[in-house]
Design a protein around this motif. Structure first.
Motif, short mmCIF file in Angstrom:
data_model
loop_
_atom_site.label_atom_id
_atom_site.label_comp_id
_atom_site.label_asym_id
_atom_site.label_seq_id
_atom_site.Cartn_x
_atom_site.Cartn_y
_atom_site.Cartn_z
N ALA A 54 27.42 46.11 39.42
CA ALA A 54 27.42 46.29 40.41
C ALA A 54 28.73 46.36 41.55
O ALA A 54 28.46 47.03 42.82
CB ALA A 54 26.69 44.86 40.94
N SER A 55 30.15 46.11 41.00
CA SER A 55 30.61 46.30 41.45
C SER A 55 31.58 47.38 41.87
O SER A 55 31.51 47.86 42.86
CB SER A 55 32.08 45.69 41.05
OG SER A 55 33.03 45.88 41.38
N GLN A 56 31.16 48.49 40.62
CA GLN A 56 31.55 50.08 41.01
C GLN A 56 30.33 51.09 42.30
O GLN A 56 30.91 51.62 42.79
CB GLN A 56 31.54 50.15 39.88
CG GLN A 56 32.17 50.19 38.58
CD GLN A 56 33.56 50.87 38.97
OE1 GLN A 56 33.55 51.13 39.53
NE2 GLN A 56 34.19 49.66 39.21
N PHE A 57 29.18 50.23 42.20
CA PHE A 57 28.09 50.39 43.02
C PHE A 57 28.56 50.67 44.52
O PHE A 57 28.53 51.09 45.39
CB PHE A 57 26.44 50.30 42.96
CG PHE A 57 25.79 51.48 44.00
CD1 PHE A 57 25.45 52.33 43.37
CD2 PHE A 57 25.55 49.76 45.34
CE1 PHE A 57 24.76 52.41 44.51
CE2 PHE A 57 24.38 50.26 46.29
CZ PHE A 57 24.42 51.71 45.13
N VAL A 58 29.55 48.76 45.02
CA VAL A 58 29.56 48.55 45.98
C VAL A 58 30.91 49.48 46.93
O VAL A 58 30.85 49.40 47.85
CB VAL A 58 30.10 47.32 45.76
CG1 VAL A 58 30.19 46.42 47.22
CG2 VAL A 58 28.20 46.20 45.79
N ILE A 59 31.94 49.73 45.78
CA ILE A 59 32.57 50.51 46.02
C ILE A 59 32.49 50.97 46.56
O ILE A 59 33.62 51.87 46.98
CB ILE A 59 33.96 49.85 44.57
CG1 ILE A 59 35.82 50.07 45.15
CG2 ILE A 59 33.55 51.33 44.18
CD1 ILE A 59 36.34 49.79 43.86
N TYR A 60 31.20 52.13 46.19
CA TYR A 60 31.56 53.52 46.89
C TYR A 60 30.95 53.41 48.50
O TYR A 60 31.38 54.12 49.20
CB TYR A 60 29.98 54.18 46.08
CG TYR A 60 30.65 55.10 44.50
CD1 TYR A 60 31.14 55.90 45.25
CD2 TYR A 60 29.88 54.49 43.40
CE1 TYR A 60 31.43 57.19 43.44
CE2 TYR A 60 30.10 55.05 42.87
CZ TYR A 60 31.06 56.14 42.82
OH TYR A 60 31.15 57.01 41.49
N THR A 125 37.01 41.26 44.68
CA THR A 125 38.33 43.07 44.40
C THR A 125 37.71 43.75 45.68
O THR A 125 38.82 44.28 46.16
CB THR A 125 38.12 43.67 43.27
OG1 THR A 125 36.70 43.68 42.91
CG2 THR A 125 38.38 42.28 42.21
N ASN A 126 36.28 43.61 45.80
CA ASN A 126 35.91 44.37 47.10
C ASN A 126 36.62 43.80 48.64
O ASN A 126 36.50 44.70 49.50
CB ASN A 126 34.77 44.66 47.00
CG ASN A 126 34.03 45.63 45.30
OD1 ASN A 126 35.06 46.35 45.18
ND2 ASN A 126 32.86 45.11 45.21
N LEU A 127 36.58 42.43 49.07
CA LEU A 127 37.13 41.94 49.67
C LEU A 127 38.76 42.45 49.93
O LEU A 127 38.83 42.87 51.25
CB LEU A 127 36.98 39.94 49.75
CG LEU A 127 35.84 39.68 50.07
CD1 LEU A 127 36.05 38.15 49.75
CD2 LEU A 127 35.25 40.19 51.34
N TRP A 178 38.38 37.60 36.26
CA TRP A 178 40.27 37.28 36.92
C TRP A 178 41.08 38.14 36.97
O TRP A 178 42.22 38.20 37.62
CB TRP A 178 40.44 36.04 36.11
CG TRP A 178 39.61 34.55 36.85
CD1 TRP A 178 38.56 33.50 36.23
CD2 TRP A 178 39.63 33.78 38.47
NE1 TRP A 178 37.58 32.60 36.98
CE2 TRP A 178 38.15 32.34 38.40
CE3 TRP A 178 40.56 34.10 39.54
CZ2 TRP A 178 38.13 32.09 39.64
CZ3 TRP A 178 39.77 33.41 40.80
CH2 TRP A 178 38.97 32.54 40.75
N GLY A 179 41.72 38.46 36.05
CA GLY A 179 41.99 39.41 35.48
C GLY A 179 42.36 40.87 37.38
O GLY A 179 43.33 41.25 37.37
N GLN A 180 41.03 41.58 37.50
CA GLN A 180 40.55 42.50 38.10
C GLN A 180 41.31 42.00 39.21
O GLN A 180 41.57 42.26 40.37
CB GLN A 180 39.56 42.87 37.33
CG GLN A 180 39.25 43.61 36.61
CD GLN A 180 38.10 45.32 37.04
OE1 GLN A 180 38.07 45.35 37.95
NE2 GLN A 180 38.41 45.87 35.46
N ALA A 184 43.95 43.32 41.71
CA ALA A 184 43.48 43.58 43.20
C ALA A 184 45.14 43.12 44.46
O ALA A 184 44.91 44.42 44.91
CB ALA A 184 41.93 44.06 43.19
N VAL A 185 44.57 41.69 43.95
CA VAL A 185 45.55 41.01 44.84
C VAL A 185 47.10 41.61 45.01
O VAL A 185 47.75 41.52 46.39
CB VAL A 185 45.76 39.36 44.40
CG1 VAL A 185 46.47 38.50 45.69
CG2 VAL A 185 44.07 39.25 45.23
#
Length: 482
Positions: A54-60, A125-127, A178-180, A184-185
């Motif tokens: 889900a996250s990888q699709f949203v990042i596009y 992370t996307n935020l 939490w690692g990712q 990202a932060v």
């Protein structure tokens, strides 16, 4: 030095840093996966895979195309930064709110309700990416990929440290999320500091309209590209079952090494390079294309030939003989990989000229042609049939359509043809040498060393002009002497 020459020098330096950063990140990710595999159970990886999909699709689509629009912006960065920041934040926050709501339904549909909170944490992370989108664009726009590479590497170090620590203390799939987020932060903070762009919020309707006219079609095209990268797995799994899908995905992962390593690095540099050249006029842009195409082809084609010719040896050496069904799939996915790399370059050239709708329509046509072809290929020829269908559609549909779009944008197709001619000519004898020597050598490792090494050497001798080879030899001797 001319403006075009200065842009080329900066782009070359940026590409070297991007490649180096990607290489270190890929190696580090591999080591981290080995450590986590000993600390976690397979179910933890499965839960994280559901969230990651889900996250990888949203990042596009996360920033509504703001990063690319800001990189390509004609004018001063200060004119666009406040509005671009607001647009990126609103887009990422809206998507995060949407996935916060649908996370339980998505997790249940994917077969793991435990993934709900992992999805919500990972999506944060996307935020962060939305908050730092304009600062990342500023670094790419000014060819400061070295700072971007250091920020990404620092973030990866934080990611690895948090993930491994939490996994060792029983956090399960949450250790990944939490690692990712931690990585990202940290990356976001460093990007904001290193970019040196003052954080201002503002909203100019005219600027926002220009950003979205450029960014939304590109964003939609990237979303369809994400579909193209995943639809084959869905269809193969549905038609042939999980066992055959495993063989197919192994080959797909091998074929994705080059786009993952080289493709990402090139995208950090290609759009800002072509955008700055396009600002100078049509001729500097064409000169940039004339240099970029043979360089890309010389990097990608020998790997594609190696994968296509020595696929059985690659699969056996890396994963063992029991994965041999993946080899025939890899032969054809190597073709898809080469086409993907070329289409990425063409997409960046089109974006630099402002033609962002063309890649969107091409990707849509590609997807519409690919889905029935994959279904037919899988039913008629199993996993090899699906791979053949993927390769045929890439060559017969995607490349001609992108060529037409390129021609309409004012970039002559002969520039691509001339740039590809020598590397393609070199690929033929290289493949023949690999095929001939592989029949004479026993053992997968020996095949890769002898046949692969000789074939790559032949490719280099044919593809790289003699003057360039002589210059490289002189530089090597000079470095050795010091």
């Amino acid at each position: 030095m001319s403006e075009a020459g200065e842009i080329g020098r900066k782009a070359g330096r940026g590409l070297r840093w991007s490649l180096l950063g990607n290489l270190v990140m890929k190696a580090g990710s591999f080591v981290m996966s080995l450590v986590l595999a000993r600390l976690l159970v397979p179910e933890d990886f499965g839960v994280f895979a559901i969230a990651l999909a889900a996250s990888q699709f949203v990042i596009y689509v996360n920033d509504a195309g703001v990063i690319s629009a800001t990189v390509q912006w004609r004018g001063r960065l200060e004119e666009v930064a406040p509005t671009a920041t607001v647009v990126a934040i609103l887009s990422s926050a809206g998507l995060y709110a949407l996935f916060w709501v649908i996370a339980p339904f998505y997790a249940r549909l994917a077969g793991s309700e435990d993934a709900t909170w992992v999805i919500r944490i990972l999506m944060a992370t996307n935020l962060v990416y939305g908050l730092t989108a304009v600062r990342s664009a500023a670094l790419m726009r000014t060819f400061r990929q070295d700072r971007l590479a250091w920020a990404n590497l620092a973030g990866f170090a934080a990611n690895a440290g948090v993930s491994i620590t939490l996994a060792a203390n029983g956090a399960g799939a949450y250790s990944f999320a939490w690692g990712q987020l931690s990585g990202a932060v940290l990356t976001g903070v460093l990007v904001a500091v290193l970019a040196g762009v003052r954080f201002e919020l503002g909203f100019d309707r005219a600027v926002a309209a220009r950003l979205l006219r450029f960014g939304l079609p590109l964003c939609a095209g990237l979303g369809i590209e994400g579909l193209l990268l995943n639809v084959d797995a869905v269809i193969v799994g549905d038609v042939l079952g999980p066992a055959m899908l495993g063989f197919y995905l192994l080959a797909f992962n091998i074929s994705s090494w080059v786009p993952g390593l080289i493709g990402t690095a090139i995208r950090y540099v290609a759009l800002p390079s072509f955008s700055r050249l396009a600002e100078e006029g049509a001729e500097p842009l064409r000169a940039g294309v004339r240099q970029a195409v043979p360089l890309l082809a010389t990097l990608v084609l020998p790997v594609a030939v190696l994968m296509g010719t020595l696929a059985p040896a690659i699969v056996e050496f890396l994963y063992g003989a029991r994965w041999s069904p993946s080899a025939e799939v890899l032969r054809f996915l190597a073709v898809v990989m080469a086409v993907r790399m070329l289409t990425l370059l063409i997409t960046d050239v089109l974006a630099a000229t402002g033609s962002t709708k063309s890649p969107m329509w091409v990707n849509l046509a590609w997807a519409l042609a690919l889905v029935p072809a994959l279904m037919a290929g899988a039913r008629l020829g199993g996993i090899e049939g699906a791979a053949v269908a993927h390769a045929v559609i890439a060559v017969v549909v995607a490349l001609p359509l992108l060529g037409m779009a390129l021609h309409r944008s004012g970039v002559p197709l002969r520039l691509f043809g001339a740039g590809l001619a020598r590397p393609l000519a070199a690929a033929v004898p290289a493949g023949l040498v690999m095929a001939g020597l592989s029949a004479l050598v026993d053992g997968a490792f020996a095949e890769l060393c002898v046949a692969g090494g000789a074939g790559v050497l032949v490719f280099v001798l044919v593809a790289v002009p003699r003057a360039v080879l002589e210059r490289l030899v002189r530089q090597g001797r000079a470095h050795a002497g010091t």
